[in-house]
Design an enzyme around this catalytic site. Sequence first.
Site, short mmCIF file in Angstrom:
data_model
loop_
_atom_site.label_atom_id
_atom_site.label_comp_id
_atom_site.label_asym_id
_atom_site.label_seq_id
_atom_site.Cartn_x
_atom_site.Cartn_y
_atom_site.Cartn_z
N ASP A 223 0.97 -1.29 0.18
CA ASP A 223 0.02 0.03 -0.11
C ASP A 223 0.89 1.31 0.09
OD1 ASP A 223 -1.85 -1.61 0.24
OD2 ASP A 223 -2.72 -1.09 2.21
N TYR B 47 2.00 1.76 -3.55
CA TYR B 47 0.99 2.44 -4.00
C TYR B 47 0.73 3.74 -3.94
CZ TYR B 47 -3.62 2.70 -6.20
OH TYR B 47 -4.67 3.20 -6.79
N ASP B 48 0.59 4.29 -2.63
CA ASP B 48 0.36 5.47 -2.24
C ASP B 48 1.52 6.48 -2.72
OD1 ASP B 48 -1.66 4.83 -0.87
OD2 ASP B 48 -0.88 4.83 1.06
N LEU C 232 -12.60 8.09 2.93
CA LEU C 232 -12.17 8.93 3.93
C LEU C 232 -10.99 9.50 4.08
CD1 LEU C 232 -13.41 6.37 6.58
CD2 LEU C 232 -14.70 8.52 6.26
N GLU D 78 -15.19 4.36 16.09
CA GLU D 78 -15.18 2.90 15.63
C GLU D 78 -14.12 2.15 14.95
OE1 GLU D 78 -18.64 2.35 12.58
OE2 GLU D 78 -18.39 4.57 12.76
N LYS E 219 -11.86 0.77 12.02
CA LYS E 219 -11.99 0.96 10.62
C LYS E 219 -11.42 -0.49 10.16
CE LYS E 219 -10.24 3.55 6.67
NZ LYS E 219 -9.75 2.61 5.73
N ASP F 102 -10.68 -3.66 7.90
CA ASP F 102 -9.94 -3.80 6.59
C ASP F 102 -10.55 -4.91 5.64
OD1 ASP F 102 -7.90 -3.42 4.69
OD2 ASP F 102 -6.17 -4.13 6.07
N ARG G 252 -18.11 -1.18 -4.00
CA ARG G 252 -18.09 0.19 -4.26
C ARG G 252 -17.59 0.55 -5.58
NH1 ARG G 252 -13.78 4.11 -0.89
NH2 ARG G 252 -12.10 2.93 -1.92
N GLU H 115 -18.69 -2.92 5.69
CA GLU H 115 -17.61 -3.75 5.51
C GLU H 115 -17.75 -5.28 5.33
OE1 GLU H 115 -15.70 -1.41 4.54
OE2 GLU H 115 -13.54 -2.30 4.14
N TYR I 292 -21.96 0.11 9.01
CA TYR I 292 -21.22 1.19 9.55
C TYR I 292 -22.10 2.51 8.92
CZ TYR I 292 -17.80 0.69 6.00
OH TYR I 292 -17.30 0.55 4.82
N LYS J 218 -5.29 6.63 11.11
CA LYS J 218 -4.78 5.14 10.86
C LYS J 218 -3.73 4.69 11.83
CE LYS J 218 -5.64 4.42 6.39
NZ LYS J 218 -4.86 4.26 5.33
N CYS K 82 21.24 -15.64 -13.00
CA CYS K 82 19.80 -15.78 -12.71
C CYS K 82 19.70 -17.12 -12.08
CB CYS K 82 19.06 -15.53 -14.18
SG CYS K 82 17.34 -16.05 -13.96
N CYS L 92 17.58 -19.49 -14.70
CA CYS L 92 17.67 -19.89 -16.12
C CYS L 92 19.26 -19.92 -16.07
CB CYS L 92 17.48 -19.14 -17.11
SG CYS L 92 17.96 -17.53 -17.28
N CYS M 220 18.00 -10.54 -15.23
CA CYS M 220 18.37 -11.48 -16.12
C CYS M 220 18.38 -11.12 -17.45
CB CYS M 220 17.42 -12.57 -15.85
SG CYS M 220 17.82 -14.00 -16.96
N CYS N 257 14.38 -17.75 -20.30
CA CYS N 257 14.05 -17.86 -18.91
C CYS N 257 12.78 -18.31 -18.47
CB CYS N 257 14.55 -16.55 -18.20
SG CYS N 257 14.63 -16.40 -16.45
S1 IVH Z 1 -17.43 5.48 7.08
C1 IVH Z 1 -18.45 8.55 3.67
N1 IVH Z 1 -16.63 3.44 8.53
O1 IVH Z 1 -13.07 2.78 4.59
C2 IVH Z 1 -17.65 7.50 4.14
N2 IVH Z 1 -15.66 3.29 6.45
O2 IVH Z 1 -11.37 4.87 3.46
C3 IVH Z 1 -18.16 6.14 4.63
N3 IVH Z 1 -14.21 1.49 6.11
O3 IVH Z 1 -14.75 2.97 1.92
C4 IVH Z 1 -17.32 5.13 5.14
N4 IVH Z 1 -14.38 0.74 8.40
O4 IVH Z 1 -14.65 0.76 2.85
C5 IVH Z 1 -16.65 3.80 7.47
N5 IVH Z 1 -16.17 2.01 10.38
C6 IVH Z 1 -16.07 2.55 9.20
C7 IVH Z 1 -15.31 1.90 8.30
C8 IVH Z 1 -15.02 1.97 6.77
C9 IVH Z 1 -13.85 0.61 7.04
C10 IVH Z 1 -13.77 1.68 4.83
C11 IVH Z 1 -14.81 1.75 3.68
C12 IVH Z 1 -14.39 3.11 3.19
C13 IVH Z 1 -13.07 3.21 3.46
C14 IVH Z 1 -12.61 4.62 3.40
#
Ligand code: IVH
Length: 733
Positions: free
Chosen positions: A46, A49-50, A96, A129, A131, A133, A152, A188, A246, A334, A444, A447, A462, A468
């Site tokens: 991640d 990617y970011d 978010l 609450e 988050k 994954d 989504r 989720e 949620y 996070k 390599c 090969c 390689c 290969c």
């Molecule tokens: S609220 C308008 N609550 O996180 C925003 N999202 O990074 C509504 N996610 O797409 C999302 N746990 O897939 C919310 N307790 C939670 C969550 C949550 C996981 C995910 C969700 C969202 C992504 C945003």
Amino acid sequence: MAKDGAQVDVADLDEALAQAELDRLAEEIARHDAAYHGDDAPVISDAEYDALKRRNLEIEARFPALKRADSPSEKVGAAPSERFLKVRHAVPMLSLGNVFDDEELADFVGGVRRFLSLDEDEVLAMTAEPKIDGLSLALRYENRELVQAATRGDGAEGEDVTRNALTIAEIPTRLPESAPALIEIRGEVYMTHSDFQALNTRQAEREAAGDKSAKVFANPRNAAAGSLRQLDPAITKSRPLKFFAYAWGEAPELPAETQAGVLEAFGAWGMPVNPLTQRCETVEALLAHYRAIEAQRASLGYDIDGVVYKVDRLDWQGRLGFRSRTPRWATAHKFPAEQATTVLEAIDIQVGRTGSLTPVARLRPVTVGGVVVSNATLHNEDYICGIGNDGQVIRADAEGAPIDIRPGDTVTVQRAGDVIPQIVAVDLAQRPVEAEAYVFPLKCPVCGSHAVREEGEAVRRCTGGLICDAQIVERLKHFVSRNAFDIEGLGAKQVEAFHADGWVSQPADIFYLRERYGGGLQQLKNREGWGEKSADNLFAAIDEKRAIPLERLIYALGIRHVGETSGRLLARRYGSWDAFEAAMKLARAPASKEDAKENAGAPEIEAWNELLNIDGVGAVMAAAVVEFFAEPRNLESLERLTDQLDIVDAEQPQTTDSPVAGKTVVFTGSLEQMSRAEAKARAEALGAKVSGSVSAKTDLVVAGPGAGSKLKKAEELGVEVKTEDEWLALIGG
Ligand code: IVH
């Protein structure tokens, strides 16, 4: 274009480079999006990617005019896959914003208060609450019946996974009478650690038993996504998916006026809601709950990657509204990366589909943030030595000297919700006395071809592209692609299938297909998707391409840095395959300036200079071509291939109005005004043919001081001889 490992700073980009870089990033991000969302199998972390997305944004900020219409910065998630029906979300599914520490949370809350112009003594309650994954899912209930479930997707449009969602035991198919007539509940889908482990064990067993459809998943999130996005609902049903509600989308009537109240109602209707959700009235209380959740993280049994805070009053949520893609009334906090200490037992090398050699750390298994980690990426050889991509020291001892990583070392492993864990520190105090510095292989491991590292690159590759096993499928696909051999009926898909069955493992094998598998067309005909006619057509199409223009052949070999244009340049310069191959086998890049000077005039250095003298050929490409021909395994493969082909010589551009056009010229002795290579290049640019030996066909010999046998032979044969000055006068200086 930026190369791996040697990325140009955004501040140093000019417009052309920026454009190229934006194109490259768009392509790369799309590829990772597809791997992540389409195949549920990410190949980079991640964080990596970011970093790609961030770089894209930075370049766009500096060059707004260059922003692509399909810029990756405008995308949320990935476009829905073609495999499912699409669902347009009545209310977009957004993402978010993030806060990373206590201070940023205080700023966020302060911003909300200002936006709402709250008095100092007014309480701003928020929920906190976990988050989760997993992947988000929208459940639409009409007349309290579950009628539609959608992923989504890109936020605007998702995939219709209704039949699959109906198989998830935790999701009610009916809501009680107390629920409104229309409501779309969002939440989720996730998989617990134990279910994930059990599933992967099963998948690995099936894979070992030869079941190609059995896929081992990288993490619970990918397993959840892969399980939900199945075309066959029976498969989804067999996977232990879970759900937490949620949020909501279209909802004309809500059961409460606060976030906490609505979630409570969801719970009362039988929807799973996370028990750790709590309403807090101060920033301190939010942070205390954040820490409480963090402390339980490893024992929850499922992955969470932070805490989500939401303004509790729904009327305030409404007033706060949204920025372009994130709500102003919610944010995610996070967790910092999880770390653990373990022993690095060995370093293995993996060879990628493009030939990159990537070192992987084999670790004594250790639990990091609730997940057992036994591998970590070591990126490249510099990284092992403690050097980062831009040459900076990434692990330093007390004196600032880089610390390398050795088998036997005690290391700190970090997992930041990442797909690939990283090694962030080495404990030198615990290094065993017998631990030896790791020596990166120069061959390599797949090969045995030699592996080279280009200047300015972090990655070693390689060179045995044609043979290969790690690379061959990609090479074969390239070989048959439209601008290469372009064989009708033999596309990427067919090549993959033929390769999987061992029918084709090198380009030459394509031309042996009829001989081996076409006897009476029986074997090919027996393959799925092939009939007598299509098989016959395929063999005819292959035969048709036996006569191949030199430039296409060169391009088809897939030599690094050699694209279509370079293929054409090389073909024009050398004319025939034999001349090209002989020159490439002969050429050697001088190891240093001294080497170049000492060996000036030596045939291999001359051949190298000749290659470099082609307008449009740089040292990097030249080196790649020479490396390719320096690998004996490639030469064997080429011999088998060219045996089957009738290579069409390249047309030489004719410069008819020069006095030496069409003449055969020989240079001998030392030239004083220019190098032999330059003299040759200029003569050729004027349409002359330059030869290495004097014969009756020679039109002109240019002789410098020290000329010997060639001059003598010219005189014997009565061939015209000129000095260097006379030659220059003839061609106009
Ligand atoms: S609220 C308008 N609550 O996180 C925003 N999202 O990074 C509504 N996610 O797409 C999302 N746990 O897939 C919310 N307790 C939670 C969550 C949550 C996981 C995910 C969700 C969202 C992504 C945003």
